[in-house]
Motif scaffolding. Structure first.
Motif, mmCIF file in Angstrom:
data_model
loop_
_atom_site.group_PDB
_atom_site.id
_atom_site.type_symbol
_atom_site.label_atom_id
_atom_site.label_comp_id
_atom_site.label_asym_id
_atom_site.label_seq_id
_atom_site.Cartn_x
_atom_site.Cartn_y
_atom_site.Cartn_z
ATOM 1 N N ASN A 274 1.003 -1.257 -0.044
ATOM 2 C CA ASN A 274 0.058 0.196 0.112
ATOM 3 C C ASN A 274 0.825 1.164 -0.263
ATOM 4 O O ASN A 274 0.267 2.294 -0.330
ATOM 5 C CB ASN A 274 -1.014 0.104 1.222
ATOM 6 C CG ASN A 274 -2.160 -1.018 0.892
ATOM 7 O OD1 ASN A 274 -2.463 -1.249 -0.052
ATOM 8 N ND2 ASN A 274 -2.472 -1.599 2.102
ATOM 9 N N ARG A 330 -5.061 0.460 -9.040
ATOM 10 C CA ARG A 330 -5.214 -0.780 -9.880
ATOM 11 C C ARG A 330 -3.880 -1.521 -9.779
ATOM 12 O O ARG A 330 -4.122 -3.147 -9.650
ATOM 13 C CB ARG A 330 -5.560 -0.538 -11.381
ATOM 14 C CG ARG A 330 -6.764 0.114 -11.766
ATOM 15 C CD ARG A 330 -6.990 0.757 -12.951
ATOM 16 N NE ARG A 330 -6.729 -0.490 -14.083
ATOM 17 C CZ ARG A 330 -6.386 0.006 -15.333
ATOM 18 N NH1 ARG A 330 -6.426 1.038 -15.755
ATOM 19 N NH2 ARG A 330 -6.278 -1.315 -16.051
ATOM 20 N N SER A 333 -3.878 -3.084 -6.287
ATOM 21 C CA SER A 333 -5.039 -4.250 -6.122
ATOM 22 C C SER A 333 -4.533 -5.652 -6.881
ATOM 23 O O SER A 333 -4.540 -6.642 -6.417
ATOM 24 C CB SER A 333 -6.155 -3.765 -6.697
ATOM 25 O OG SER A 333 -7.239 -4.842 -6.819
ATOM 26 N N SER A 334 -3.883 -5.428 -7.952
ATOM 27 C CA SER A 334 -3.028 -6.487 -8.778
ATOM 28 C C SER A 334 -1.900 -7.249 -7.834
ATOM 29 O O SER A 334 -1.955 -8.351 -8.037
ATOM 30 C CB SER A 334 -2.573 -6.075 -9.985
ATOM 31 O OG SER A 334 -3.691 -5.558 -10.775
#
Length: 720
Positions: A274, A330, A333-334
């Motif tokens: 993150n 994105r 998240s991947s």
């Protein structure tokens, strides 16, 4: 650049950061890293490995051109094809490598890849671990119980194969092939018929953990009186399955617990992912490439943008802050959804190995460290027979299992230096086993030395004594050289005879000490020539006596033979023949040093080889011929007046010489080593002393104690 590949990089960097922040792991050591992308290409893999080893942009094989670096090891690669190539190169330099994805079975070859490891668990790993544990404790006699069905049905057979490779024998194998919730009566009877009667103390349990729970309860409460130690394979481990076990239930049980697999989503990994943002690491070109390919956002490098547009025929645009944030979400998240092949585990394994290496180097007292980890309970013994100690070898009994063997001592000339040796090793030619037959030591050298106990001292003393006596007699004859007793027996021949006898005594020193080529050549030749001169002198004396008495007759033609020339010619002629024989022997096949390693086990007999047996016996035979001729002539001249005649003394001395040397030949042939040398020395001393005593002792007696007989009138008046 795929997202899952970037996930590998994220886990790698996280693992390095955690290790460097951990004060208990690698204290005072900071791990750094170089990251090279093989792109799944074999040629690029070779180039990348050589670049790391060389430390330069252009690889230079076998050279480290940059500043001094401490390369701890390599992590990767993901594909088997590239991993095999890198492992082959790194094995040459002894550098460790931990792969997080390669599954090629050939990489398990510890001979070809001794420094390669991987985080993927092998199908046979559990069996190998159990086999090594049994071998470590010397448990070579075990039983196997399989609680298997379906996918684990072959586990006992796989385990048996691994145990046989390590020389471990299986006494029995017992399988439950149906679903087990309790032990049926018929299975219980079978178990009661096998386990109590078995002689092994170790039973390995394979299978599913739920079945193991039932089996352990049955073993604990139905066969409590039997002293058996259970080993549970990782698949049979029930740790964490039930809480009903008491402490007594775990007694005498060894459990192989699988190494916990790293969870895919940990708090640290999620936090680290993150925090991913281009602003945190502007030099992270990989993240820039992902944003370029996923979100089609232009990078800061115009040349890279042009290359991407040319390759993929896609038009890229400048992304604003909102678009860049959406793109980054994105990607994050991947990354969180991507499957990780335990890169973190591979880095942790490498760091732990480095830490253990540093710790062992700093350890000052290995004994204390071993004492701290010593097992506090008595280790059970599980062997069919006792181990064969060094100095013995295994002898498998016909019809018995390989683990039920006897022990036989190594044969003569062989050793075994480890426990349970299959075969004994023959020592080199110049070495011999020690008393325990577990080590080869140098063979004992045997030769007749100057300090070889009482034998050498006795022979040396006798040699020196007779040499001094001969010297005293020579001095006496020189002092009384004008006396009738000396002149009557050809004093020049007497002087030559004394000198020859003295040299014969002194030749004994050539037979003592370590034989070498030069002393081997001089031994018999020196004695043969000097003693031949002595016997030739006796022969000349005998001939001169015979000629002198023949010449006393009126008108005898023997008068012309009287004089010094005849005696000198006899001595010179007879001695020259012996010299020619000796020189021919030396020219054709001279004596030489020989190491006899076969006659006496454990001993090297250093001796002289005659080279040519014909040459040796020719020298001895010629001396015998001279002695025989002298004996015959002296015997024929025995009736002449004894005052002028030494015939009977010469007869006795030649008889003594022939007896000694005829007796010496069989003794010489039947002995070896220093005993042979003793026989030769004894023959030399005896024959030389016989000449000295028979020829000169009576004359010395007259000179010293009967001077009234040392007159010409006394000598002429004595008749036989």
């Amino acid at each position: 650049m795929e997202t899952r590949h970037y996930r590998q990089l994220v886990e790698f960097r996280l693992a390095i950061e955690e290790i460097n922040k951990n004060p208990s792991l690698l204290p005072n050591v900071t791990l750094g890293y170089h990251i090279y992308d093989s792109c799944g290409n074999e040629i690029k893999t070779v180039r990348s490995v050589l670049q790391i080893l060389s430390g330069t942009k252009e690889p230079v094989p076998n050279y480290s051109c940059g500043r001094k670096r401490n390369i701890a090891g390599f992590i990767g690669d993901f594909k088997s094809e590239t991993t095999v190539i890198s492992a082959q190169i790194l094995s040459l330099f002894g550098l460790s490598q931990v792969s997080f994805g390669a599954s090629d079975p050939s990489l398990s070859d510890r001979v070809a890849f001794p420094y390669f490891f991987r985080t993927l668990q092998s199908f046979h790993g559990s069996a190998l671990a159990i086999s090594k544990l049994l071998k470590h404790f010397g448990w070579t006699w075990v039983g196997i119980i399989g609680l298997n069905d379906g996918d684990m049905a072959d586990e006992p057979q796989v385990l048996t194969d691994y145990l046989s490779r390590d020389g471990i024998c299986v006494e029995f194998t017992f399988n439950y092939n149906h679903y087990l919730t309790h032990v049926p009566s018929d299975e219980g009877y079978r178990m009661h018929g096998i386990i109590p009667k078995s002689t092994t103390h170790i039973i390995i349990v394979c299978g599913k953990s739920l079945k193991t729970v039932v089996f352990v309860y049955y073993m604990r409460y139905s066969m409590l009186e039997f002293n058996k130690t259970l080993i549970l394979s990782p698949s049979a481990s029930f740790i964490g399955i039930t809480e009903k076990f008491t402490g007594a239930t775990y007694d005498d049980i060894l459990i192989f617990e699988p190494y916990p697999v790293y969870p895919r989503e940990t708090h640290e990994i999620i936090q680290f992912i993150n925090r991913t943002h281009p602003s945190k690491d502007p030099e992270d070109t990989l993240l820039e490439n992902i944003m370029l390919s996923v979100c089609r956002c232009l990078s800061k490098d115009p040349h890279k943008n042009k290359v991407y547009e040319t390759l993929f025929h896609i038009r890229y645009t400048e992304c604003d802050g909102k678009e860049a944030t959406e793109c980054l979400l994105r990607i994050i998240s991947s990354l969180l959804a991507a499957l990780s092949p335990n890169v973190h585990l591979a880095v942790n394994i490498m760091s732990q190995a480095i830490h253990e290496t540093h710790t062992s180097l700093r350890e000052q007292s290995p004994e204390k460290d071993r004492e701290a980890h010593r097992y506090h309970y008595q280790i059970p013994r599980s062997q069919c027979t006792d181990s064969c100690q060094p100095g013995y070898r295994k002898a498998v009994n016909p019809g018995a299992q390989p683990c039920c063997y006897g022990c036989l001592p190594c044969s003569e000339g062989e050793i075994s230096n480890r426990t349970d040796s299959e075969n004994c090793i023959r020592c080199p030619a110049l070495e011999w086993p020690n008393d325990k037959r577990n080590q080869c030591i140098a063979k004992t050298e045997e030769f007749l030395s100057f300090t070889d106990g009482a034998i050498s001292v006795s022979l040396l003393s006798i040699t020196v004594l007779f040499s001094l006596i001969t010297l005293l007699m020579l001095r006496m004859f020189i002092s009384y050289r004008d006396s009738p007793i000396v002149r009557a027996n050809n004093r020049s021949l007497s002087f030559l005879l004394l000198v020859s006898i003295k040299l014969s005594f002194l030749s004994v020193f050539l037979f003592l000490g370590r034989p070498v080529d030069i002393t081997c050549m001089l031994r018999i030749i020196t004695f043969g020539i000097t003693f031949s001169i002595a016997v030739s002198s006796l022969l000349a004396k005998t001939i001169m006596v015979c000629v002198a008495f023949k010449a006393t007759k009126p008108g005898s033609s023997w008068r012309k033979w009287l004089g010094v020339k005849l005696s000198n010619s006899v001595v010179l002629f007879c001695s020259s023949i012996q010299i020619i024989i000796c020189m021919t022997w030396l020219a054709i096949s001279p004596p030489f040093q020989e190491l006899d390693i076969h006659t006496s086990p454990g001993t090297i007999i250093i001796q002289c080889n005659e080279g040519s047996a014909i040459g040796f016996y020719s020298v001895i035979g010629y001396m015998g011929l001279l002695a025989a001729v002298s004996f015959v002539l002296a015997f024929l001249a025995r009736s002449l007046p004894d005052s002028f005649n030494e015939a009977k003394y010469i007869t006795f001395s030649m008889l003594l010489f022939c007896s000694v040397w005829i007796t010496m030949i069989p003794a010489y042939l039947s002995t070896k080593g220093k005993n042979t040398v003793c026989v030769e020395i004894f023959a030399i001393l005896t024959s030389s002393a016989g000449l000295l005593a028979c020829i000169f002792l009576p004359k010395c007696y007259i000179i010293m104690f009967r001077p009234e007989m040392n007159h010409k009138s006394s000598l002429l008046g004595s008749k036989t």
